[in-house]
Design a protein around this motif. Sequence first.
Motif, mmCIF file in Angstrom:
data_model
loop_
_atom_site.group_PDB
_atom_site.id
_atom_site.type_symbol
_atom_site.label_atom_id
_atom_site.label_comp_id
_atom_site.label_asym_id
_atom_site.label_seq_id
_atom_site.Cartn_x
_atom_site.Cartn_y
_atom_site.Cartn_z
ATOM 1 N N GLU A 72 0.883 -1.178 0.000
ATOM 2 C CA GLU A 72 0.064 0.167 -0.003
ATOM 3 C C GLU A 72 0.649 1.266 -0.132
ATOM 4 O O GLU A 72 1.869 1.431 0.598
ATOM 5 C CB GLU A 72 -0.837 -0.047 1.220
ATOM 6 C CG GLU A 72 -2.002 -0.939 1.286
ATOM 7 C CD GLU A 72 -2.561 -0.990 2.543
ATOM 8 O OE1 GLU A 72 -2.428 -0.234 3.587
ATOM 9 O OE2 GLU A 72 -4.070 -1.491 2.465
ATOM 10 N N SER A 73 0.429 2.132 -0.645
ATOM 11 C CA SER A 73 1.285 3.486 -0.719
ATOM 12 C C SER A 73 0.187 4.482 -0.831
ATOM 13 O O SER A 73 -0.839 4.524 -1.605
ATOM 14 C CB SER A 73 1.912 3.774 -2.043
ATOM 15 O OG SER A 73 2.688 4.886 -2.099
ATOM 16 N N GLU A 74 0.366 5.504 0.136
ATOM 17 C CA GLU A 74 -0.625 6.759 0.352
ATOM 18 C C GLU A 74 -1.992 5.887 0.518
ATOM 19 O O GLU A 74 -2.931 6.514 -0.137
ATOM 20 C CB GLU A 74 -0.471 7.632 -0.530
ATOM 21 C CG GLU A 74 0.892 8.260 -0.673
ATOM 22 C CD GLU A 74 1.069 9.094 -1.980
ATOM 23 O OE1 GLU A 74 0.083 9.549 -2.382
ATOM 24 O OE2 GLU A 74 2.380 9.538 -2.391
ATOM 25 N N GLY A 75 -2.049 4.845 1.079
ATOM 26 C CA GLY A 75 -3.580 4.404 1.494
ATOM 27 C C GLY A 75 -4.096 3.582 0.218
ATOM 28 O O GLY A 75 -5.393 2.965 0.447
ATOM 29 N N ARG A 76 -3.309 3.427 -0.677
ATOM 30 C CA ARG A 76 -4.033 2.781 -1.778
ATOM 31 C C ARG A 76 -3.196 1.490 -2.429
ATOM 32 O O ARG A 76 -1.821 1.377 -2.146
ATOM 33 C CB ARG A 76 -4.084 3.755 -3.161
ATOM 34 C CG ARG A 76 -4.779 4.928 -2.994
ATOM 35 C CD ARG A 76 -4.906 5.889 -4.176
ATOM 36 N NE ARG A 76 -5.031 5.110 -5.510
ATOM 37 C CZ ARG A 76 -5.886 5.438 -6.301
ATOM 38 N NH1 ARG A 76 -6.965 6.325 -5.808
ATOM 39 N NH2 ARG A 76 -6.449 4.539 -7.175
ATOM 40 N N LEU A 77 -3.701 0.546 -2.699
ATOM 41 C CA LEU A 77 -3.056 -0.671 -3.148
ATOM 42 C C LEU A 77 -2.019 -0.403 -4.263
ATOM 43 O O LEU A 77 -2.381 0.201 -5.343
ATOM 44 C CB LEU A 77 -4.048 -1.725 -3.718
ATOM 45 C CG LEU A 77 -3.376 -3.307 -3.648
ATOM 46 C CD1 LEU A 77 -4.118 -3.933 -2.574
ATOM 47 C CD2 LEU A 77 -3.233 -3.794 -5.077
ATOM 48 N N ALA A 78 -0.917 -0.841 -4.130
ATOM 49 C CA ALA A 78 0.123 -0.322 -5.104
ATOM 50 C C ALA A 78 0.996 -1.594 -5.573
ATOM 51 O O ALA A 78 1.497 -1.490 -6.485
ATOM 52 C CB ALA A 78 1.107 0.624 -4.489
ATOM 53 N N GLY A 79 0.556 -2.823 -5.089
ATOM 54 C CA GLY A 79 1.299 -4.030 -5.801
ATOM 55 C C GLY A 79 0.662 -5.380 -5.207
ATOM 56 O O GLY A 79 0.337 -5.342 -3.958
ATOM 57 N N HIS A 80 1.383 -6.342 -5.598
ATOM 58 C CA HIS A 80 0.859 -7.764 -5.153
ATOM 59 C C HIS A 80 2.024 -8.624 -5.360
ATOM 60 O O HIS A 80 2.682 -8.660 -6.440
ATOM 61 C CB HIS A 80 -0.333 -8.086 -5.873
ATOM 62 C CG HIS A 80 -1.002 -9.385 -5.564
ATOM 63 N ND1 HIS A 80 -0.427 -10.634 -5.985
ATOM 64 C CD2 HIS A 80 -1.898 -9.877 -4.678
ATOM 65 C CE1 HIS A 80 -1.175 -11.710 -5.584
ATOM 66 N NE2 HIS A 80 -1.961 -11.188 -4.719
ATOM 67 N N VAL A 81 2.088 -9.606 -4.590
ATOM 68 C CA VAL A 81 3.009 -11.175 -4.989
ATOM 69 C C VAL A 81 2.207 -12.276 -4.106
ATOM 70 O O VAL A 81 1.491 -11.993 -3.105
ATOM 71 C CB VAL A 81 4.372 -10.687 -4.523
ATOM 72 C CG1 VAL A 81 4.378 -10.560 -3.195
ATOM 73 C CG2 VAL A 81 5.337 -11.838 -5.036
ATOM 74 N N GLY A 82 2.452 -13.405 -4.794
ATOM 75 C CA GLY A 82 2.019 -14.623 -4.243
ATOM 76 C C GLY A 82 3.166 -15.728 -4.332
ATOM 77 O O GLY A 82 4.187 -15.528 -4.743
ATOM 78 N N LEU A 83 2.976 -16.529 -3.013
ATOM 79 C CA LEU A 83 3.957 -17.658 -2.995
ATOM 80 C C LEU A 83 3.028 -19.112 -2.787
ATOM 81 O O LEU A 83 2.218 -19.122 -1.978
ATOM 82 C CB LEU A 83 4.727 -17.613 -1.868
ATOM 83 C CG LEU A 83 5.599 -18.499 -1.443
ATOM 84 C CD1 LEU A 83 6.870 -18.313 -2.330
ATOM 85 C CD2 LEU A 83 6.228 -18.344 0.099
#
Length: 189
Positions: A72-83
């Motif tokens: 999260e950046s500035e309260g907004r979703l900014a990225g994702h990763v899974g394992l």
Amino acid sequence: MADLEERADVVASDPRQARAGVLVRPRRGDDLADCVRVLGDVHRADGYPADWPDRPADWLTPGGLLAAWVAESEGRLAGHVGLARSAPDDLAPALWSHRTGGRPELTAVIGRLYVAPGARGHHIGARLLADAVAHARALGLHPVLDVLATDTAAVALYRRLGWTHLGSGDQRWPSGRTVTVHCFAAPRA
């Protein structure tokens, strides 16, 4: 299995401090709508994923998923990763096994890594990757991944972070398309 879950609880309980206004945390169920929205932005900007899934939320939650994180950046979703656990047809675990002599089941596959176009340039991808690597290692698994040969920005990121190129090969996707992927293993701890 209980041992893996216990080690995972230790990693999950380690709170990630926000750095430079970015917080990396475990993905929650109520994050999926935002994850899909940002994935759509990434797809429009970069063509990732190369084949848009019919059910993007399910695509972000594949079978064998061990954990997933969001930034999260500035309260907004900014990225994702899974394992996820390795599957029998995964090329990266097979190449890692061939190179090291270890069983493919000793790997965990990092995937579904993306950063919102407007949030790039802040090392968010590297931070998401680091959390996935740490979690895999806490489970006693070696992190591996594959990336489309045409995704030169991702290949450059993995090389810059010291990942070892295991080899390349063709994969046949459920859509029927055959693609060439480069496979990488995380640097030794």
